[in-house]
Design a protein around this motif. Structure first.
Motif, PDB file in Angstrom:
ATOM      1  N   TYR A   8       1.249  -1.439   0.117  1.00  0.00           N
ATOM      2  CA  TYR A   8      -0.216  -0.254  -0.175  1.00  0.00           C
ATOM      3  C   TYR A   8       0.500   1.352  -0.398  1.00  0.00           C
ATOM      4  O   TYR A   8       0.750   2.238  -0.040  1.00  0.00           O
ATOM      5  CB  TYR A   8      -0.935   0.376   0.746  1.00  0.00           C
ATOM      6  CG  TYR A   8      -0.631  -0.443   2.387  1.00  0.00           C
ATOM      7  CD1 TYR A   8       0.143   1.107   3.483  1.00  0.00           C
ATOM      8  CD2 TYR A   8      -0.271  -1.271   2.983  1.00  0.00           C
ATOM      9  CE1 TYR A   8       0.906   0.195   4.453  1.00  0.00           C
ATOM     10  CE2 TYR A   8       0.546  -1.924   3.906  1.00  0.00           C
ATOM     11  CZ  TYR A   8       0.952  -0.448   5.210  1.00  0.00           C
ATOM     12  OH  TYR A   8       1.960  -1.073   5.910  1.00  0.00           O
ATOM     13  N   ALA A   9       1.591   1.038  -0.347  1.00  0.00           N
ATOM     14  CA  ALA A   9       2.713   2.236  -0.022  1.00  0.00           C
ATOM     15  C   ALA A   9       3.280   3.075  -1.183  1.00  0.00           C
ATOM     16  O   ALA A   9       3.445   4.472  -1.465  1.00  0.00           O
ATOM     17  CB  ALA A   9       4.175   1.849   0.031  1.00  0.00           C
ATOM     18  N   GLY A  10       3.337   2.274  -2.198  1.00  0.00           N
ATOM     19  CA  GLY A  10       3.574   2.879  -4.031  1.00  0.00           C
ATOM     20  C   GLY A  10       2.071   3.446  -4.471  1.00  0.00           C
ATOM     21  O   GLY A  10       1.250   3.410  -4.121  1.00  0.00           O
ATOM     22  N   TYR A  62      -3.257   5.934   2.567  1.00  0.00           N
ATOM     23  CA  TYR A  62      -3.739   4.452   2.888  1.00  0.00           C
ATOM     24  C   TYR A  62      -5.200   4.185   2.750  1.00  0.00           C
ATOM     25  O   TYR A  62      -5.752   3.124   2.968  1.00  0.00           O
ATOM     26  CB  TYR A  62      -2.253   3.516   2.236  1.00  0.00           C
ATOM     27  CG  TYR A  62      -2.240   3.426   4.008  1.00  0.00           C
ATOM     28  CD1 TYR A  62      -3.423   2.886   5.247  1.00  0.00           C
ATOM     29  CD2 TYR A  62      -1.465   4.028   4.644  1.00  0.00           C
ATOM     30  CE1 TYR A  62      -2.701   3.188   6.790  1.00  0.00           C
ATOM     31  CE2 TYR A  62      -1.119   3.853   5.879  1.00  0.00           C
ATOM     32  CZ  TYR A  62      -1.533   3.546   7.345  1.00  0.00           C
ATOM     33  OH  TYR A  62      -1.492   4.202   7.623  1.00  0.00           O
ATOM     34  N   THR A  70      -4.069  -2.379   5.372  1.00  0.00           N
ATOM     35  CA  THR A  70      -2.523  -2.391   5.795  1.00  0.00           C
ATOM     36  C   THR A  70      -3.049  -3.577   6.480  1.00  0.00           C
ATOM     37  O   THR A  70      -1.917  -4.552   6.397  1.00  0.00           O
ATOM     38  CB  THR A  70      -1.939  -1.754   6.916  1.00  0.00           C
ATOM     39  OG1 THR A  70      -2.566  -2.060   8.588  1.00  0.00           O
ATOM     40  CG2 THR A  70      -1.759  -0.328   6.851  1.00  0.00           C
ATOM     41  N   ASN A 128       6.951  -1.058   5.943  1.00  0.00           N
ATOM     42  CA  ASN A 128       5.645  -0.073   5.935  1.00  0.00           C
ATOM     43  C   ASN A 128       6.069   1.141   6.522  1.00  0.00           C
ATOM     44  O   ASN A 128       5.115   1.096   7.789  1.00  0.00           O
ATOM     45  CB  ASN A 128       4.700   0.002   5.116  1.00  0.00           C
ATOM     46  CG  ASN A 128       4.287  -1.311   3.596  1.00  0.00           C
ATOM     47  OD1 ASN A 128       4.230  -0.348   2.619  1.00  0.00           O
ATOM     48  ND2 ASN A 128       4.185  -2.264   3.716  1.00  0.00           N
ATOM     49  N   GLY A 154       3.066   4.364   7.113  1.00  0.00           N
ATOM     50  CA  GLY A 154       2.992   4.107   5.560  1.00  0.00           C
ATOM     51  C   GLY A 154       3.510   3.924   4.353  1.00  0.00           C
ATOM     52  O   GLY A 154       2.835   3.512   3.703  1.00  0.00           O
ATOM     53  N   PHE A 155       5.054   4.818   4.480  1.00  0.00           N
ATOM     54  CA  PHE A 155       5.196   4.614   3.044  1.00  0.00           C
ATOM     55  C   PHE A 155       6.968   4.296   3.068  1.00  0.00           C
ATOM     56  O   PHE A 155       7.201   4.370   1.644  1.00  0.00           O
ATOM     57  CB  PHE A 155       4.557   5.991   2.662  1.00  0.00           C
ATOM     58  CG  PHE A 155       5.501   6.846   3.083  1.00  0.00           C
ATOM     59  CD1 PHE A 155       4.945   7.448   3.784  1.00  0.00           C
ATOM     60  CD2 PHE A 155       7.063   7.098   2.315  1.00  0.00           C
ATOM     61  CE1 PHE A 155       5.791   8.810   4.658  1.00  0.00           C
ATOM     62  CE2 PHE A 155       7.100   8.484   3.014  1.00  0.00           C
ATOM     63  CZ  PHE A 155       6.907   9.399   4.387  1.00  0.00           C
ATOM     64  N   ASN A 186       9.861   1.936   2.894  1.00  0.00           N
ATOM     65  CA  ASN A 186      10.021   0.581   2.713  1.00  0.00           C
ATOM     66  C   ASN A 186      11.384   0.826   2.136  1.00  0.00           C
ATOM     67  O   ASN A 186      11.963   1.043   0.905  1.00  0.00           O
ATOM     68  CB  ASN A 186       9.747   0.210   0.920  1.00  0.00           C
ATOM     69  CG  ASN A 186       7.609  -0.752   1.846  1.00  0.00           C
ATOM     70  OD1 ASN A 186       7.850  -0.885   2.967  1.00  0.00           O
ATOM     71  ND2 ASN A 186       7.499  -0.698   0.415  1.00  0.00           N
ATOM     72  N   LYS A 224       9.188  11.091  -0.601  1.00  0.00           N
ATOM     73  CA  LYS A 224       9.383   9.271  -0.512  1.00  0.00           C
ATOM     74  C   LYS A 224      11.261   9.165  -0.550  1.00  0.00           C
ATOM     75  O   LYS A 224      10.961   9.305  -0.476  1.00  0.00           O
ATOM     76  CB  LYS A 224       8.671   9.061  -1.247  1.00  0.00           C
ATOM     77  CG  LYS A 224       7.329   8.678  -1.417  1.00  0.00           C
ATOM     78  CD  LYS A 224       7.013   7.953  -2.336  1.00  0.00           C
ATOM     79  CE  LYS A 224       5.335   7.050  -1.513  1.00  0.00           C
ATOM     80  NZ  LYS A 224       5.000   6.126  -2.658  1.00  0.00           N
TER      81      LYS A 224
END
Lengths: 272, 169
Positions: free
Chosen positions: A111-113, A184, A245, B28, B31-32, B34, B145
């Motif tokens: 769900y991050a991209g 998200y 998530t 995550n 939430g984003f 990685n 990001k």
């Protein structure tokens, strides 16, 4: 000729790099169209196998939680069943069934991209095909995009290419559900005309005009809305019921009449 | 000696790819974020190897990661690019003496090692996120990001680097 060959030999690494870059850019740009690659996705036996192995281990850690959510769902369904006036005999007319449903387990979630896909552990062998709807007990999740023999990738609603027909609950005002890749747990509903009376907290459900999802599957509640710059339509932020998530057990819905509807729509389009 | 090289690099390749797709792609943070620790493969890869093979192997590693994360060929493009640029980056960081026979990564200063790794990570992430989001309308999102993920990747790579440091012979 000799010079050309010399040139190639001299710059062979650069040429190799440029070739590889071209290949990868080709794949990437091609993937910006609606259906991305048939071959390079995580629904193949190698990655599917590895993901399902890792899921079969990690799924033990939240069995309790998963049990609880399944019990809650059962409770809700029982309540519905007990409070619906039933006819004397429970007979199901098989010709009147429009949708079939089967369960699957998510083995990979992202769900991050900006273009997220979920991989599930059911595929062609279990009758999963492209454009089937996928939901969880809480709400909508996405649409099946690619299938292999035992696995399938699902285009999540958190995907900039996703566009799903949705409407305000108990009305006929529908629009399309998109995602602006910011958060998200928030998606956007577009094309709701300004004359509609909106309130924060109103429920959004799937609309009936798609052959993928049945009507009235919950999506989320309105979190915020304002008018677009042209002042004709609303921009609506919707907070999802689903916790994107934490996706474990999912349901795959297939519309038995999908092919017929699709054919009809194609025929109509061709006539125009 | 030579066989050993191939063996170690193959093991590294497989382990880093698996760790990337099974652990770090699921992190995550906030939430984003990685982190992409598989870049360590390019950091550790022997210096005096055939360049074409290096670019090919790196591209393939990126492709394997893409395969698992449904990102088409984004990782492959970014990883191939840093593989191609690595000699230039090394010349920039270590000066001309990296071309000498006796040069070893473990003989350089800590600051040089970190700069080298940081440059690899920054270039990789810049290419990756620009291609992933692919729109100038979201420039702020791309920057956010890049900055956040670069920080996380660098931190984890340094931790991993010190855990499994190349043995000082």
């Amino acid at each position: 000729m000799q010079q050309i060959i010399n040139l190639v030999i001299k710059y062979k690494t650069t040429l190799l790099y440029l070739l590889l870059l071209l290949i990868s850019l080709g794949f990437t740009i091609q993937s910006h169209s609606y259906h991305h690659s048939k071959f390079f996705n995580s629904a193949n036996w190698i990655s599917g196998g590895i993901f399902s192995m890792s899921t079969s281990v990690s799924s033990y850690f939240d069995l309790n939680e998963e049990n609880k959510s399944l019990l809650e769902e059962n409770e809700r369904l029982r309540r519905l069943l007990l409070n619906t006036p039933t006819p004397n005999e429970l007979s199901i007319d098989t010709t009147a069934i429009n949708y079939t449903i089967q369960t699957a387990r998510a083995i990979k979630n992202a769900y991050a991209g900006p273009r997220n896909y979920i991989t599930i552990d059911k595929g062609k062998k279990q009758g999963v095909t492209q454009d089937m709807g996928v939901i969880t007990s809480l709400g909508i999740l996405g649409i099946v995009e690619n299938t292999s023999n035992n696995y399938a990738t699902v285009q999540s609603i958190l995907n900039t290419r996703s566009s799903i027909n949705a409407k305000l609950k108990n009305t006929a005002h529908f629009g399309s559900l998109k995602w602006n890749e910011k958060q998200y747990n928030v998606v956007q509903l577009e094309e709701i005309p300004r004359l509609v009376n909106l309130k924060i907290g109103d429920t959004i459900v799937t609309g009936g005009s798609s052959s993928i999802f049945p009507e009235n599957i919950p999506i989320g509640v309105i979190q915020k809305f304002d008018l677009t710059t042209t002042k004709n339509f609303y921009n609506i932020d919707i907070k999802l019921f689903n916790d994107m998530t934490n996706i474990k057990n999912v349901y795959i819905i297939s519309n038995i009449n999908q092919e017929e509807i699709r054919e009809l729509e194609e025929a109509t389009k061709n006539e125009q | 000696m030579n066989n050993n090289y191939y063996f170690i690099n193959t093991i590294r390749f497989v382990l880093l790819a698996l760790i990337q797709v099974l652990v770090f792609n699921k992190l995550n943070f906030f939430g984003f974020i990685n982190p992409m620790v598989y870049i360590l493969f390019l950091y550790w890869y022997p210096i005096k190897e055939n360049r074409a093979a290096f670019i090919g192997v790196s591209f393939f590693l990126g492709f394997v990661v893409d395969f698992f994360s449904d990102t088409m060929a984004l990782n492959a493009a970014a990883t191939g690019t840093i593989a191609y640029l690595r000699p230039a980056i090394m010349r920039f960081v270590f000066g001309v003496n990296y071309e000498f026979q006796s040069f070893r990564l473990s003989n350089t200063t800590k600051a040089q090692q970190i700069t080298f790794l940081a440059l690899l990570v920054i270039v990789h992430h810049m290419i990756f996120f620009s291609l992933e989001i692919f729109s100038f309308a979201n420039l702020l999102l791309i920057l956010k990001k890049i900055v956040a993920t670069t920080g996380a990747t660098l931190l984890l790579c340094l931790l991993f680097g010190s855990l499994f440091s190349v043995n000082k012979e």
